[in-house]
Design an enzyme around this catalytic site. Structure first.
Site, PDB file in Angstrom:
ATOM      1  N   LYS A  56       0.850  -1.178   0.000  1.00  0.00           N
ATOM      2  CA  LYS A  56       0.000   0.000   0.000  1.00  0.00           C
ATOM      3  C   LYS A  56       0.896   1.241   0.000  1.00  0.00           C
ATOM      4  CE  LYS A  56      -3.948   1.878   2.594  1.00  0.00           C
ATOM      5  NZ  LYS A  56      -4.812   1.689   3.779  1.00  0.00           N
ATOM      6  N   SER A 131      -9.657   1.240   2.601  1.00  0.00           N
ATOM      7  CA  SER A 131      -8.823   2.063   1.761  1.00  0.00           C
ATOM      8  C   SER A 131      -7.698   1.316   1.038  1.00  0.00           C
ATOM      9  CB  SER A 131      -8.212   3.179   2.617  1.00  0.00           C
ATOM     10  OG  SER A 131      -7.329   2.646   3.583  1.00  0.00           O
ATOM     11  N   SER A 155      -9.787  -1.050   6.725  1.00  0.00           N
ATOM     12  CA  SER A 155      -9.168  -0.805   5.417  1.00  0.00           C
ATOM     13  C   SER A 155      -8.377  -1.964   4.822  1.00  0.00           C
ATOM     14  CB  SER A 155      -8.261   0.426   5.497  1.00  0.00           C
ATOM     15  OG  SER A 155      -9.035   1.597   5.464  1.00  0.00           O
TER      16      SER A 155
END
Lengths: 469, 98
Positions: A56, A131, A155
């Site tokens: 990420k 996310s 997330s």
């Protein structure tokens, strides 16, 4: 080396359709792969030798762009690696790219990325969840077997559920947060996304453990998670929140999600698990309490983006003073959702409102922890759906932030209580969209979560299903 | 606790947060922030009398690390990401303060 080339080619090939990545780290990856090829024999005991991994883009990577999907960090190159990243590399993993996500991990759909949305590989007109959307997409689309995400209110688990992969949020303190760009420091945790519980177990074993650079990281020894995967759930007490056991529609639950969830419980029962009802009375207010705490912490954490030490500085002229530079840099650098959260956080912490919002939310947080303490008297894990709905269409909720926040209704309480939680694929809607089963465990009992997820995976076809290429 | 926010209130919050909002954003945020604040008001219904706040969920605090001088990020690396820096002098550059 060849594996690495194939992975990079596949990422480039799918990027226009899926938007899974912000940065492809081709040179870095090929150099690492060449190094691994040379040392293949001496490094043969490294648990992730040659495994391509996506990170990420809020995880710092030395010398490689780290944007947090924000314009404000468009040209930022971290001067050090996040501890979790350094540990993956030391274990032999090859970082192939920085995955798309919501800006500063603020979002549930990956639509809040300054670099465009990531798309769900099962239906590219739909969100992958957020996310850590790009991380989930990269695993679901078979681009990489393993990715890291971060989970502040769901997330990792939410995109894992909506993309049909496994996502694990470890106990607060299990994995060092050093080098994770801070969103809400009392809630943030780094976690793996993978196709199987075994792969996630392997990854967690590598990234977990104390780090002197993160005072909240625990000294507890890291168990061998792989050896916990016995396939046996006989006698495991699975707690089902009474509101879900009785009246699913009250929880705003999509009927197809409810069906898959009930089916998953039935499978666990057939394998010898024992279903027990548990009460989680405070869960109905977990979302408002969570958002107050997360936004308050965000407003403080994001004060550091001021155009001085790193990040974007708005161009000015000679008449400019320092404060107008701060303001224009932040105004042009942050996206709308980040501004909303900073403003709400600023408001709830401001004089006269602190007790009514922030203190109140922290008290509710105590009640949520007590609920779980109570539930774990009767149960070893607590089960609930990961997401109340399957993946929605891109654009469907962008004008309604509050509606967007409700996507996290089942995930935030694990963060509020600091508990580990896993999302494992448990079926599909009639329209072919993945559904996730969430299991929440006792603090530092990731082993039981992974054992249950692995046992469930072995009896069901869901984890093996892949989207049509 | 959460009557609709006025534009002036939203502007004041933005100023505290070091943000500037356009006219359109002021109206939009006034509405959206008020919606969110109304929603979180349901917390008022929860009885929290005598309940201590949770500040941290760290399960155990194993003590601070020894107070020893250790290598840290060198100055050049620390300045490398600055939008404007005087590398030789070892300084970040900013617009005038006064």
């Amino acid at each position: 080396m060849e594996v690495c080339r194939d992975v990079l080619a596949a990422i480039e090939d799918t990027q226009p359709r899926l938007g899974a990545f912000i940065t492809l780290t081709a040179d870095h990856a090929l150099a690492r792969a060449a190094e691994i090829d040379q040392h293949r024999e001496v490094w043969s005991d490294r648990p992730l030798l040659g495994v391509p991994v996506a990170l990420k883009d809020n995880l710092c990577t030395k010398g490689i762009s780290t944007t947090a999907a924000s314009r404000i960090l468009a040209s930022f190159r971290a001067p050090y690696d996040a501890t979790a990243v350094a540990r993956l590399e030391a274990a032999g993993a090859v970082i192939v790219g920085k995955a798309n996500c919501d800006e500063f991990a603020m979002g549930s759909s990956n639509e809040n990325s300054a670099y465009g949305p990531a798309r769900n590989p099962w239906a590219t007109d739909r969100i992958p969840g957020g996310s850590s959307g790009g991380s989930a997409v990269a695993v679901a689309a078979d681009l990489v077997p393993l990715a890291l995400g971060s989970d502040t209110g769901g997330s990792v688990r939410l995109p894992a559920a909506l993309c049909g992969v496994l996502g694990l949020k470890p106990t607060y303190g299990r994995v060092s947060r050093f080098g994770l760009l801070a969103y809400a420091s009392s809630l943030d945790q780094i976690g793996p996304l993978a196709r199987t519980a075994a792969d996630a177990a392997l990854a967690l074993g590598v990234i977990a453990g104390h780090d002197p650079a993160d005072a909240t990281s625990s000294m507890r020894p890291v168990p061998d998670y792989l050896s916990a995967l016995t396939g046996d759930v006989r006698g495991l007490r699975v707690g089902v929140p009474s509101m879900l056991a009785r009246d699913a529609t009250a929880a705003g639950l999509d009927p197809e999600i409810w069906g898959a969830f009930s089916g998953a419980l039935e499978t666990l029962r057939a394998e010898g698990a024992v279903l027990v009802e548990v009460e989680l009375p405070t869960s109905s207010v977990a979302i408002p309490a969570y958002y107050i705490i997360a936004m308050a912490e965000a407003s403080s954490n994001l004060a550091r983006y001021d155009g001085v030490r790193y990040g974007f500085r708005a161009p000015g002229d000679a008449r400019d003073d320092l404060q107008s530079m701060y303001r224009r840099s932040r105004t042009l650098g942050f996206g709308a959702e980040v501004k909303r959260r900073i403003m709400l956080g600023t408001y709830v912490l401001s004089a006269g409102y602190y007790d009514a919002y922030y203190l109140k939310a922290q008290q509710v947080r105590t009640l949520i922890r007590r609920d779980y303490d109570q539930a774990f008297q009767a149960a070893d894990v607590v089960a609930m759906p990961t997401s109340p709905t399957p993946a929605f269409k891109i654009g469907e909720r962008v004008d309604d932030p509050l509606q967007m926040y409700l996507a996290d209704v089942f995930t935030v309480s694990a963060n509020m209580a600091g508990l580990p939680a896993v999302s494992v694929p448990c079926g599909f809607t009639e329209g072919g969209l993945p559904i996730g089963l969430q299991l929440i465990g006792r603090a530092f009992d990731e082993a039981t979560l992974l054992r249950a997820a692995d046992a469930y995976e072995r009896r069901t076809p869901w984890a093996a299903a892949r989207p049509a290429a | 606790m959460s009557a609709p926010l006025t534009r002036a209130e939203v502007e004041a919050i933005a100023a505290l947060a070091q943000l500037e909002l356009s006219e359109v954003e002021l109206d939009l945020f006034a509405r959206q922030l008020a919606d969110i604040l109304t929603y979180v008001d349901q917390l008022k219904e929860v009885d929290t009398s005598g309940v201590p706040p949770t500040i941290s969920v760290s399960a155990d605090h194993d003590g601070d690390r020894p107070d020893e001088v250790r290598p840290s990020l060198d100055r050049r690396a620390a300045l490398e990401n600055a939008p404007e820096a005087a590398q030789e002098a070892g300084l970040f550059k900013v617009p005038r303060v006064l």
